[in-house]
Design an enzyme around this catalytic site. Structure first.
Site, short mmCIF file in Angstrom:
data_model
loop_
_atom_site.label_atom_id
_atom_site.label_comp_id
_atom_site.label_asym_id
_atom_site.label_seq_id
_atom_site.Cartn_x
_atom_site.Cartn_y
_atom_site.Cartn_z
N GLY A 105 1.46 3.06 -2.58
CA GLY A 105 1.10 3.97 -3.68
C GLY A 105 1.79 3.59 -4.98
N LYS A 106 1.95 2.29 -5.21
CA LYS A 106 2.65 1.83 -6.41
C LYS A 106 1.91 2.20 -7.69
CE LYS A 106 3.04 -2.31 -4.51
NZ LYS A 106 3.11 -2.15 -3.06
N ASP B 228 0.81 -1.22 0.00
CA ASP B 228 0.00 0.00 0.00
C ASP B 228 0.85 1.27 0.00
OD1 ASP B 228 -2.25 -1.73 0.32
OD2 ASP B 228 -1.78 -1.82 2.45
N GLN C 263 2.19 -5.98 -3.03
CA GLN C 263 2.53 -6.01 -1.60
C GLN C 263 3.79 -5.18 -1.32
OE1 GLN C 263 1.86 -9.29 -3.24
NE2 GLN C 263 -0.20 -8.57 -2.91
N ARG D 231 -6.23 0.31 8.18
CA ARG D 231 -4.82 -0.07 8.28
C ARG D 231 -4.24 0.42 9.60
NH1 ARG D 231 -4.04 2.12 2.25
NH2 ARG D 231 -4.84 0.30 1.17
N GLY E 22 -4.03 -4.21 -4.32
CA GLY E 22 -5.00 -3.19 -4.73
C GLY E 22 -4.22 -1.96 -5.12
N HIS E 23 -4.14 -1.71 -6.42
CA HIS E 23 -3.36 -0.57 -6.90
C HIS E 23 -4.32 0.50 -7.43
CE1 HIS E 23 0.39 -3.34 -7.48
NE2 HIS E 23 0.00 -3.22 -6.25
P1 IMP Z 1 -2.48 -12.84 1.97
O1 IMP Z 1 -1.54 -12.31 0.96
O2 IMP Z 1 -3.92 -12.58 1.63
O3 IMP Z 1 -2.20 -14.26 2.32
O4 IMP Z 1 -2.24 -12.02 3.34
C1 IMP Z 1 -1.04 -12.15 4.09
C2 IMP Z 1 -0.66 -10.80 4.71
O5 IMP Z 1 -0.26 -9.91 3.67
C3 IMP Z 1 -1.78 -10.09 5.44
O6 IMP Z 1 -1.21 -9.37 6.52
C4 IMP Z 1 -2.33 -9.14 4.42
O7 IMP Z 1 -2.99 -8.04 5.01
C5 IMP Z 1 -1.06 -8.73 3.71
N1 IMP Z 1 -1.26 -8.28 2.34
C6 IMP Z 1 -1.44 -9.05 1.25
N2 IMP Z 1 -1.54 -8.30 0.15
C7 IMP Z 1 -1.40 -7.03 0.53
C8 IMP Z 1 -1.37 -5.79 -0.17
O8 IMP Z 1 -1.48 -5.71 -1.40
N3 IMP Z 1 -1.19 -4.68 0.60
C9 IMP Z 1 -1.02 -4.75 1.94
N4 IMP Z 1 -1.02 -5.88 2.63
C10 IMP Z 1 -1.21 -7.02 1.94
#
Ligand code: IMP
Length: 434
Positions: free
Chosen positions: A17-18, A15, A228, A309, A42-43
């Site tokens: 801001g990519k 998150d 991520q 968050r 989520g971009h």
């Molecule tokens: P998963 O990827 O759904 O298995 O989640 C594992 C961890 O990564 C959790 O803490 C999620 O909130 C975090 N996470 C997964 N994708 C994102 C992202 O795009 N942004 C922020 N956190 C993420």
């Protein structure tokens, strides 16, 4: 000739801001490639006041002439992809095989993956990871297990798919009934549904690795779009509170099917403060009025799940670690405008355990560390209209300068608002950003 490709990766917990930086760079790139993660991402891109939230489709889809690639390292969820494509088409964005390709080797998120994600998290209760419930972890687990995996190419062969789905569903139904007392899934309904997805995406499914390696050999520039953030990397993040793929710049070659030399310049994305969603250590967290204020000003709620968050001060110790790991040539600093109005701002410069400074950063040992903070003067002014570094208040300039010193990299770009225009070009050396 030096490699002109660029990898944009998050240096925090996602998150950062990519979307905005990828969008800016996609202007000068031929390919935009996702190499990790899936619909957990989520971009957000804002174009002319229109907001687009993309989960699986690379952000270059909003530019004409860009070929977008969902790489082999992505956990591909056709239900999300098809919905996202339809939503974009409704808004006038044309999508087809000329601008979107899906790796035949990308692993498919199946209904049993989402199911297991939710059931397993519910079972873990207080010890849960706090996943996005998108089935990401179970999909990558099956990828590693091999015998229970489904890849995009499998969706194109309806007969073979039915056989495979029946076999896997039987195993999953047995396991879920024993572990979670779950009702069985209907294998034939799943096979029908996914064969239909296969028919819809067939023109876009390709050997994307071969296409990208051809681009590497030629002149076309590639932009690798991370998902991520490095602190969520399955190997190098705050394990086990991580996602299940290789999300640092080290994951680019494997997840896209290109040689390491093709990664090019790495731009590390950094938010001007820290956030994290889900469980796990977060040394600079401010579970207080400061955190609440950052959340309100930064609208820090998940793009994918809507979850609030966790918010805190910038952690330069973690940033230095992630920047070193990714080989970041520079960083792009996002959301600096969110920090306007604080009397003072803090930066964590290192950690202590039992009173002693920790020398070598260890992402798996952050649970009980105490932070060393440096306190800097804040700034009252709103800065969203700033377009050059000189437009920023002196205190904001000093904050940016201190970040550069602490992580030993230039700040290339500074984002001061969601719009494409709300960007200050600072010390970047990436062609296309300057
Ligand atoms: P998963 O990827 O759904 O298995 O989640 C594992 C961890 O990564 C959790 O803490 C999620 O909130 C975090 N996470 C997964 N994708 C994102 C992202 O795009 N942004 C922020 N956190 C993420």
């Amino acid at each position: 000739m030096s490699c002109e490709n660029v990898a944009v990766v998050g240096l925090q917990w996602g998150d950062e801001g990519k979307g905005k930086v990828v969008d800016a760079l996609s202007r000068v790139c031929k390919y935009v490639v996702r190499f990790c993660g899936g619909a957990n991402a989520g971009h957000t891109v804002v174009v002319g006041g229109e907001r687009y939230a993309l989960h699986l489709i690379p952000c270059g889809v909003l530019r004409e002439g860009v070929t977008n690639v969902v790489g082999n390292g992505v956990a591909f969820d056709p239900t999300v992809a098809i919905e996202e494509i339809a939503g974009l088409r409704d808004r006038g964005v044309s999508i087809g095989p000329d601008n979107l390709l899906i790796s035949a080797a990308a692993h498919v998120v199946m209904p049993w993956h989402r199911r297991e994600d939710s059931l397993s998290e519910a079972r873990l209760a207080g010890g849960k990871i706090g996943t996005t419930a998108r089935g990401i972890g179970p999909c990558y687990a099956d990828k590693a297990r091999r015998s229970t995996a489904v890849r995009a190419a499998d969706l194109l062969d309806a007969t073979g798919l039915r056989e495979k789905v029946r076999r896997i569903a039987e195993a999953k139904n047995t396991a879920f009934a024993a572990l979670y007392e779950a009702d069985p899934m209907d294998a034939d309904a799943i096979a029908d549904e996914f064969a239909d997805y296969g028919r819809q995406i067939a023109p876009m499914v390709a050997n994307t690795g071969a296409i990208l390696r051809r681009a590497v050999a030629g002149e076309d520039r590639i932009l690798f779009e991370g998902g991520q953030g490095s602190m969520l990397d399955v190997d190098h993040g705050t394990y086990p509170f991580v996602t299940s793929s290789a999300v640092t710049a080290c994951g680019v070659p494997t997840g896209a099917g290109v040689p390491p030399s093709a990664v090019g310049q790495v731009v590390g994305l950094v938010k001007a403060y820290s956030t994290r969603v889900g469980a796990g250590p977060f040394p600079t967290e401010q579970d207080n009025e400061i955190g609440d204020r950052i959340r309100d000003r930064g609208r820090e709620y998940g793009t994918t799940t809507g979850r609030p968050r966790r918010c805190g001060w910038l952690d330069a110790a973690a940033l230095k670690y992630a920047a070193d790991l990714c080989g970041a040539a520079e960083v792009a600093l996002a959301l600096l405008d969110v920090l306007s109005g604080f009397d003072e701002v803090k930066i964590c410069t290192g950690y202590r355990a039992g009173g002693d400074p920790i020398e070598d950063y260890d992402a798996a040992r952050l649970a009980d560390v105490a932070c060393d903070y440096e306190t800097m003067e804040g700034w009252a002014e709103e800065i969203t209209d700033a377009r050059s570094f000189g437009d920023l208040p002196a205190a904001a300039q000093a904050y940016v300068g201190r970040i550069e010193q602490l992580i030993g990299r230039p700040v290339g770009l500074i984002s001061v608002g969601p719009d494409r225009e709300a960007t200050i070009v600072h010390h970047t050396r990436v062609r296309g950003l300057s």
